[in-house]
Design a protein around this motif. Structure first.
Motif, PDB file in Angstrom:
ATOM      1  N   PRO A 144      17.468  63.117   9.994  1.00 50.28           N
ATOM      2  CA  PRO A 144      18.854  63.405  10.371  1.00 50.28           C
ATOM      3  C   PRO A 144      19.805  62.301   9.925  1.00 50.28           C
ATOM      4  O   PRO A 144      19.387  61.154   9.727  1.00 50.28           O
ATOM      5  CB  PRO A 144      18.781  63.495  11.899  1.00 50.28           C
ATOM      6  CG  PRO A 144      17.611  62.646  12.266  1.00 50.28           C
ATOM      7  CD  PRO A 144      16.613  62.819  11.171  1.00 50.28           C
ATOM      8  N   PRO A 145      21.098  62.635   9.761  1.00 51.74           N
ATOM      9  CA  PRO A 145      22.043  61.653   9.233  1.00 51.74           C
ATOM     10  C   PRO A 145      22.381  60.538  10.206  1.00 51.74           C
ATOM     11  O   PRO A 145      22.853  59.475   9.790  1.00 51.74           O
ATOM     12  CB  PRO A 145      23.290  62.500   8.915  1.00 51.74           C
ATOM     13  CG  PRO A 145      23.168  63.716   9.772  1.00 51.74           C
ATOM     14  CD  PRO A 145      21.699  63.977   9.906  1.00 51.74           C
ATOM     15  N   VAL A 146      22.159  60.739  11.513  1.00 52.76           N
ATOM     16  CA  VAL A 146      22.458  59.704  12.507  1.00 52.76           C
ATOM     17  C   VAL A 146      21.203  59.421  13.318  1.00 52.76           C
ATOM     18  O   VAL A 146      20.246  60.199  13.334  1.00 52.76           O
ATOM     19  CB  VAL A 146      23.602  60.151  13.450  1.00 52.76           C
ATOM     20  CG1 VAL A 146      24.890  60.304  12.686  1.00 52.76           C
ATOM     21  CG2 VAL A 146      23.253  61.444  14.182  1.00 52.76           C
ATOM     22  N   GLY A 147      21.219  58.278  13.999  1.00 56.89           N
ATOM     23  CA  GLY A 147      20.086  57.919  14.854  1.00 56.89           C
ATOM     24  C   GLY A 147      18.899  57.370  14.091  1.00 56.89           C
ATOM     25  O   GLY A 147      17.794  57.281  14.633  1.00 56.89           O
ATOM     26  N   PHE A 148      19.096  56.968  12.829  1.00 51.61           N
ATOM     27  CA  PHE A 148      18.006  56.441  12.017  1.00 51.61           C
ATOM     28  C   PHE A 148      17.847  54.941  12.254  1.00 51.61           C
ATOM     29  O   PHE A 148      18.814  54.250  12.599  1.00 51.61           O
ATOM     30  CB  PHE A 148      18.291  56.697  10.537  1.00 51.61           C
ATOM     31  CG  PHE A 148      17.194  57.410   9.818  1.00 51.61           C
ATOM     32  CD1 PHE A 148      16.267  56.708   9.068  1.00 51.61           C
ATOM     33  CD2 PHE A 148      17.060  58.776   9.904  1.00 51.61           C
ATOM     34  CE1 PHE A 148      15.247  57.364   8.408  1.00 51.61           C
ATOM     35  CE2 PHE A 148      16.058  59.448   9.252  1.00 51.61           C
ATOM     36  CZ  PHE A 148      15.138  58.730   8.498  1.00 51.61           C
ATOM     37  N   GLY A 149      16.636  54.433  12.055  1.00 46.37           N
ATOM     38  CA  GLY A 149      16.412  52.991  12.124  1.00 46.37           C
ATOM     39  C   GLY A 149      16.958  52.304  10.883  1.00 46.37           C
ATOM     40  O   GLY A 149      17.530  52.931   9.991  1.00 46.37           O
TER      41      GLY A 149
END
Length: 220
Positions: free
Chosen positions: A111-116
């Motif tokens: 997903p585009p957000v919430g990535f490390g």
């Protein structure tokens, strides 16, 4: 008497439904007890952005930062967590052909957000080393790389990580289609179909093909 009131039809349908439910339950239990750490890297495309006819090669000049350029390539790859467990500190080490120079690259996550964090460890000539802090199941990172002076379209990608199975798949060889066909979800579907009369033989044949392909990859 309606067809659904026929004892023979009812028995056949009952057997089919019972077999499907049994397979679904078995696969669900198996999936819940199996833990898999697996990372796949799909090489989608390696495209030469220009080619020069030998007739005009000596008359055409292509430059980058004031220097002559012999070739320009656009490379598209995607790193995917195809297992069912999170993967941490995943390296992605890319090596192009000798004399190549990686001049730029971009990344996109799903997903585009919430990535490390995704950290560049090294970008030097034909080398690009990236570290991805966290990949949850089905997380994806796409890379587009621009390079110059490649002598050919060869590329090596190293994904070695502790206790993580890794695969590098090239769309040029058609392996992407085969991998998609024999993915975990589709293997589950084929397992369910194998219990149904008429479809069972066909489904079992596809399962055997999938298993043979997986065994073949392990042996390489």
């Amino acid at each position: 008497m309606a067809w659904y009131e026929n004892p023979t039809v009812a028995a056949i349908l009952g057997g089919i439904v019972g077999s499907i439910l049994s397979v679904i339950a078995s696969v669900y239990i198996w999936r819940r007890t199996q833990k898999t750490k697996r990372i796949d890297c799909v090489i989608h495309d390696i495209t030469s952005l220009f080619s020069v006819s030998d007739k005009i090669k000596d008359q055409l000049e292509v430059k980058f930062s004031g220097n002559d350029v012999d070739a320009v390539y656009l490379i598209s790859i995607e790193v995917i967590n195809t297992g069912n467990e999170a993967i941490t500190n995943q390296p992605v080490n890319i090596r192009l052909s000798d004399k190549s120079k990686i001049i730029d690259y971009s990344m996109k996550t799903f997903p585009p957000v919430g990535f490390g964090n995704i950290t560049e460890i090294k970008k030097e000539d034909n080398c690009l080393d990236i570290k991805i802090d966290l990949l949850n199941p089905e997380d994806r990172v796409s890379f587009e790389i621009v390079s110059i002076d490649n002598i050919d379209d060869s590329i090596d990608i190293y994904l070695k990580n502790a206790n993580v199975e890794s695969r590098v798949i090239s769309s040029k060889t058609g392996e992407v289609t085969l991998t998609d066909l024999m993915s975990e979800k589709n293997m589950m579907t084929l397992a369910m179909l194998s219990a149904i009369p008429f479809f069972g033989g066909f489904a079992r044949s596809l399962i055997n093909v999938g298993l043979a392909q997986r065994i073949g990859r392990i042996g390489k």
